[in-house]
Design a protein around this motif. Structure first.
Motif, PDB file in Angstrom:
ATOM      1  N   ALA A 106      17.932  70.945 104.058  1.00 18.24           N
ATOM      2  CA  ALA A 106      18.580  71.691 102.975  1.00 18.24           C
ATOM      3  C   ALA A 106      19.104  70.735 101.905  1.00 18.24           C
ATOM      4  O   ALA A 106      18.918  70.957 100.703  1.00 18.24           O
ATOM      5  CB  ALA A 106      19.735  72.532 103.528  1.00 18.24           C
ATOM      6  N   THR A 107      19.707  69.636 102.337  1.00 19.37           N
ATOM      7  CA  THR A 107      20.320  68.714 101.367  1.00 19.37           C
ATOM      8  C   THR A 107      19.295  67.726 100.800  1.00 19.37           C
ATOM      9  O   THR A 107      19.502  67.165  99.726  1.00 19.37           O
ATOM     10  CB  THR A 107      21.435  67.889 102.039  1.00 19.37           C
ATOM     11  OG1 THR A 107      20.845  67.134 103.108  1.00 19.37           O
ATOM     12  CG2 THR A 107      22.540  68.781 102.588  1.00 19.37           C
ATOM     13  N   GLY A 108      18.222  67.489 101.530  1.00 20.26           N
ATOM     14  CA  GLY A 108      17.215  66.513 101.097  1.00 20.26           C
ATOM     15  C   GLY A 108      17.542  65.100 101.548  1.00 20.26           C
ATOM     16  O   GLY A 108      16.770  64.163 101.315  1.00 20.26           O
ATOM     17  N   GLU A 109      18.678  64.938 102.227  1.00 23.38           N
ATOM     18  CA  GLU A 109      19.142  63.617 102.648  1.00 23.38           C
ATOM     19  C   GLU A 109      18.134  62.927 103.573  1.00 23.38           C
ATOM     20  O   GLU A 109      17.707  63.501 104.578  1.00 23.38           O
ATOM     21  CB  GLU A 109      20.456  63.800 103.402  1.00 23.38           C
ATOM     22  CG  GLU A 109      21.412  62.646 103.279  1.00 23.38           C
ATOM     23  CD  GLU A 109      22.675  62.966 104.081  1.00 23.38           C
ATOM     24  OE1 GLU A 109      23.304  64.017 103.812  1.00 23.38           O
ATOM     25  OE2 GLU A 109      22.985  62.150 104.964  1.00 23.38           O
ATOM     26  N   GLY A 110      17.737  61.715 103.194  1.00 23.02           N
ATOM     27  CA  GLY A 110      16.831  60.933 104.030  1.00 23.02           C
ATOM     28  C   GLY A 110      15.384  61.386 103.994  1.00 23.02           C
ATOM     29  O   GLY A 110      14.556  60.897 104.756  1.00 23.02           O
ATOM     30  N   LEU A 111      15.060  62.343 103.135  1.00 20.82           N
ATOM     31  CA  LEU A 111      13.680  62.844 103.085  1.00 20.82           C
ATOM     32  C   LEU A 111      12.888  62.150 101.989  1.00 20.82           C
ATOM     33  O   LEU A 111      13.450  61.684 100.990  1.00 20.82           O
ATOM     34  CB  LEU A 111      13.664  64.347 102.784  1.00 20.82           C
ATOM     35  CG  LEU A 111      14.330  65.301 103.770  1.00 20.82           C
ATOM     36  CD1 LEU A 111      14.075  66.748 103.350  1.00 20.82           C
ATOM     37  CD2 LEU A 111      13.828  65.072 105.184  1.00 20.82           C
ATOM     38  N   ASP A 112      11.577  62.120 102.156  1.00 23.03           N
ATOM     39  CA  ASP A 112      10.679  61.602 101.132  1.00 23.03           C
ATOM     40  C   ASP A 112      10.829  62.479  99.869  1.00 23.03           C
ATOM     41  O   ASP A 112      10.699  63.709  99.950  1.00 23.03           O
ATOM     42  CB  ASP A 112       9.246  61.690 101.692  1.00 23.03           C
ATOM     43  CG  ASP A 112       8.216  61.175 100.704  1.00 23.03           C
ATOM     44  OD1 ASP A 112       8.481  61.204  99.489  1.00 23.03           O
ATOM     45  OD2 ASP A 112       7.134  60.758 101.162  1.00 23.03           O
ATOM     46  N   PRO A 113      11.111  61.863  98.717  1.00 19.76           N
ATOM     47  CA  PRO A 113      11.316  62.661  97.495  1.00 19.76           C
ATOM     48  C   PRO A 113      10.117  63.549  97.166  1.00 19.76           C
ATOM     49  O   PRO A 113      10.284  64.640  96.610  1.00 19.76           O
ATOM     50  CB  PRO A 113      11.511  61.597  96.404  1.00 19.76           C
ATOM     51  CG  PRO A 113      11.874  60.351  97.116  1.00 19.76           C
ATOM     52  CD  PRO A 113      11.308  60.440  98.507  1.00 19.76           C
ATOM     53  N   GLU A 114       8.920  63.108  97.545  1.00 23.69           N
ATOM     54  CA  GLU A 114       7.735  63.949  97.268  1.00 23.69           C
ATOM     55  C   GLU A 114       7.762  65.232  98.098  1.00 23.69           C
ATOM     56  O   GLU A 114       7.337  66.291  97.641  1.00 23.69           O
ATOM     57  CB  GLU A 114       6.457  63.170  97.594  1.00 23.69           C
ATOM     58  CG  GLU A 114       5.963  62.318  96.446  1.00 23.69           C
ATOM     59  CD  GLU A 114       4.547  61.824  96.736  1.00 23.69           C
ATOM     60  OE1 GLU A 114       3.593  62.599  96.619  1.00 23.69           O
ATOM     61  OE2 GLU A 114       4.442  60.644  97.143  1.00 23.69           O
ATOM     62  N   LEU A 115       8.234  65.106  99.336  1.00 30.17           N
ATOM     63  CA  LEU A 115       8.355  66.295 100.190  1.00 30.17           C
ATOM     64  C   LEU A 115       9.397  67.243  99.594  1.00 30.17           C
ATOM     65  O   LEU A 115       9.181  68.455  99.495  1.00 30.17           O
ATOM     66  CB  LEU A 115       8.738  65.895 101.621  1.00 30.17           C
ATOM     67  CG  LEU A 115       9.090  67.044 102.573  1.00 30.17           C
ATOM     68  CD1 LEU A 115       7.919  68.017 102.763  1.00 30.17           C
ATOM     69  CD2 LEU A 115       9.552  66.523 103.944  1.00 30.17           C
ATOM     70  N   VAL A 116      10.524  66.678  99.172  1.00 26.90           N
ATOM     71  CA  VAL A 116      11.586  67.504  98.590  1.00 26.90           C
ATOM     72  C   VAL A 116      11.054  68.214  97.346  1.00 26.90           C
ATOM     73  O   VAL A 116      11.285  69.421  97.146  1.00 26.90           O
ATOM     74  CB  VAL A 116      12.829  66.643  98.246  1.00 26.90           C
ATOM     75  CG1 VAL A 116      13.887  67.475  97.536  1.00 26.90           C
ATOM     76  CG2 VAL A 116      13.397  66.019  99.514  1.00 26.90           C
ATOM     77  N   ALA A 117      10.295  67.485  96.525  1.00 27.36           N
ATOM     78  CA  ALA A 117       9.761  68.085  95.289  1.00 27.36           C
ATOM     79  C   ALA A 117       8.816  69.239  95.625  1.00 27.36           C
ATOM     80  O   ALA A 117       8.857  70.299  94.989  1.00 27.36           O
ATOM     81  CB  ALA A 117       9.046  67.027  94.459  1.00 27.36           C
ATOM     82  N   LYS A 118       7.981  69.060  96.648  1.00 31.79           N
ATOM     83  CA  LYS A 118       7.048  70.136  97.033  1.00 31.79           C
ATOM     84  C   LYS A 118       7.814  71.336  97.581  1.00 31.79           C
ATOM     85  O   LYS A 118       7.486  72.497  97.280  1.00 31.79           O
ATOM     86  CB  LYS A 118       6.056  69.610  98.092  1.00 31.79           C
ATOM     87  CG  LYS A 118       4.948  70.585  98.420  1.00 31.79           C
ATOM     88  CD  LYS A 118       3.985  70.718  97.248  1.00 31.79           C
ATOM     89  CE  LYS A 118       3.033  71.862  97.392  1.00 31.79           C
ATOM     90  NZ  LYS A 118       2.185  72.074  96.201  1.00 31.79           N
ATOM     91  N   MET A 119       8.831  71.053  98.397  1.00 34.14           N
ATOM     92  CA  MET A 119       9.648  72.161  98.937  1.00 34.14           C
ATOM     93  C   MET A 119      10.287  72.937  97.794  1.00 34.14           C
ATOM     94  O   MET A 119      10.303  74.165  97.779  1.00 34.14           O
ATOM     95  CB  MET A 119      10.747  71.613  99.863  1.00 34.14           C
ATOM     96  CG  MET A 119      10.230  71.047 101.163  1.00 34.14           C
ATOM     97  SD  MET A 119      11.545  70.216 102.083  1.00 34.14           S
ATOM     98  CE  MET A 119      12.409  71.624 102.753  1.00 34.14           C
ATOM     99  N   ASP A 120      10.815  72.197  96.816  1.00 38.45           N
ATOM    100  CA  ASP A 120      11.483  72.863  95.689  1.00 38.45           C
ATOM    101  C   ASP A 120      10.494  73.682  94.858  1.00 38.45           C
ATOM    102  O   ASP A 120      10.817  74.775  94.399  1.00 38.45           O
ATOM    103  CB  ASP A 120      12.211  71.832  94.821  1.00 38.45           C
ATOM    104  CG  ASP A 120      13.465  71.306  95.509  1.00 38.45           C
ATOM    105  OD1 ASP A 120      13.876  71.923  96.527  1.00 38.45           O
ATOM    106  OD2 ASP A 120      14.022  70.284  95.063  1.00 38.45           O
ATOM    107  N   GLU A 121       9.293  73.123  94.691  1.00 38.50           N
ATOM    108  CA  GLU A 121       8.277  73.858  93.914  1.00 38.50           C
ATOM    109  C   GLU A 121       7.947  75.195  94.597  1.00 38.50           C
ATOM    110  O   GLU A 121       7.920  76.252  93.950  1.00 38.50           O
ATOM    111  CB  GLU A 121       7.020  72.975  93.817  1.00 38.50           C
ATOM    112  CG  GLU A 121       5.836  73.605  93.110  1.00 38.50           C
ATOM    113  CD  GLU A 121       4.524  72.888  93.497  1.00 38.50           C
ATOM    114  OE1 GLU A 121       4.507  71.631  93.501  1.00 38.50           O
ATOM    115  OE2 GLU A 121       3.548  73.587  93.804  1.00 38.50           O
TER     116      GLU A 121
END
Ligand code: NAP
Length: 298
Positions: free
Chosen positions: A218-233
């Motif tokens: 949920a927070t994105g902490e420690g995650l690959d920024p590309e994964l976070v970007a895809k999740m957000d998209e």
């Protein structure tokens, strides 16, 4: 078409909603606050309520057994609550660790859980972690006796390797109906180590725990920024937030799992309940999978 099946799941003789409520973090001593969280979950169709005797020992709890005791106090105060839930608990961890699934320990553990939960029987009991020093035949004998005594209706395992589950199942003449495993966008092992395959082969309902990896998805902490970007998209496309998208990823597995939500916030329970209505297709889940894995599939 979405990969997510929003229908009810079968757990032996019981039917449950596609999302469950987990009581690991159910430590608020204020009864009215605890009741509001529990009732929100039930109102949202999360009728599988998952606890364990060891909950309360860590994560801000008051001690071994205390989360069961809190749930038991709520059940004792409002007897109609019991009928609204499929009540699941777990045992077999003796803090800080080791594990004990010996006949004497496990039998006493179930009796103690029933007393804390203020109930005559639980609907589902799972062995929390495999005790590698008890023969599965002994474990099966204990479970059979508990079932015949009417203390437990259905049984499952938790954190077992598929071979350990097979070994236990071999000595039982009733099926294990649930399997809890850590499974989320941050922890894909059960897709590859045979755990989810075994569930599908045997018709066992998986109950993935920590679907948000304890909040980091949920927070994105420690995650690959590309994964976070895809999740957000994808979250934006589906008009949900990142946490709900992460729960939807877990729901998309064809084993028809029941992810156990851990939030203690009624608002977040409501947000994450929307995961069942998210549309995820193969392209979506494979993009997430590869970004989580950090490498493309061959
Ligand atoms: N069998 C096993 O060995 C095992 C092990 C672990 C857990 N479990 C089961 O699985 C259940 C769920 O595990 P979990 O609690 O780790 O699940 P989780 O859903 O992965 O994590 C819950 C945590 O994430 C936070 N969170 C949720 N939504 C958020 C958001 N939108 N933004 C920021 N933080 C957010 C929650 O905080 P808030 O409460 O503040 O929202 C909470 O601390 C447990 O209750 C238990 O029943 C089983």
């Amino acid at each position: 078409m979405s990969l997510i099946d929003s229908g009810k799941r079968t757990i032996g003789e019981f039917e449950v909603g596609p999302l469950g409520f987990g009581c690991w973090r159910f430590t608020n001593e204020k009864l009215d606050v605890a009741r509001a969280v529990l009732e929100t979950a039930l109102d949202l169709g999360m009728n599988l309520i998952d606890t364990a005797d060891v909950y309360g020992f860590d994560w801000g709890g008051q001690g071994f057994g205390e989360n069961e005791r809190l749930l038991g106090n709520l059940i004792a105060d409002s007897p109609n609550l019991r009928g609204r839930m499929v009540l699941a608990t777990k045992g077999g961890i003796t803090p800080p660790v080791p594990y004990d699934s010996g006949a004497q320990y496990l039998t006493q553990a179930v009796h103690d859980s029933l007393s804390r939960l203020a109930v005559e029987f639980v609907d589902l009991f799972m062995i929390h972690r495999p005790d590698m020093y008890t023969h599965p035949e002994e474990v099966a004998g204990t479970l059979t006796t508990l079932r015949e005594a009417g203390k437990v209706r259905e049984f499952g395992v938790s954190n077992f390797a598929p071979s350990q589950t097979d070994a236990l199942q071999k000595y039982l003449d009733f099926p294990l109906v649930t399997d809890q495993m850590e499974y989320s966008l941050a922890h894909l092992d059960p897709m590859r180590d045979g755990t989810l395959d075994r569930c599908m082969r045997e018709g066992v309902t998986p109950m993935p725990w920590s679907p948000l990896a304890g909040g980091s998805l949920a927070t994105g902490e420690g995650l690959d920024p590309e994964l976070v970007a895809k999740m957000d998209e994808l979250a934006e496309r589906e008009n949900v937030n990142r946490a709900t998208l992460a729960v939807a990823f877990v729901l998309a597995h064809p084993s028809r799992p029941v992810p156990l939500l851990g939030t203690q916030s009624p608002n977040r329970l409501e947000e994450q309940a929307a995961a069942v209505n998210v549309t995820l297709n193969r392209e979506d889940v494979y993009s997430l999978f590869q970004l989580s894995d950090g490498q493309p599939l061959p």
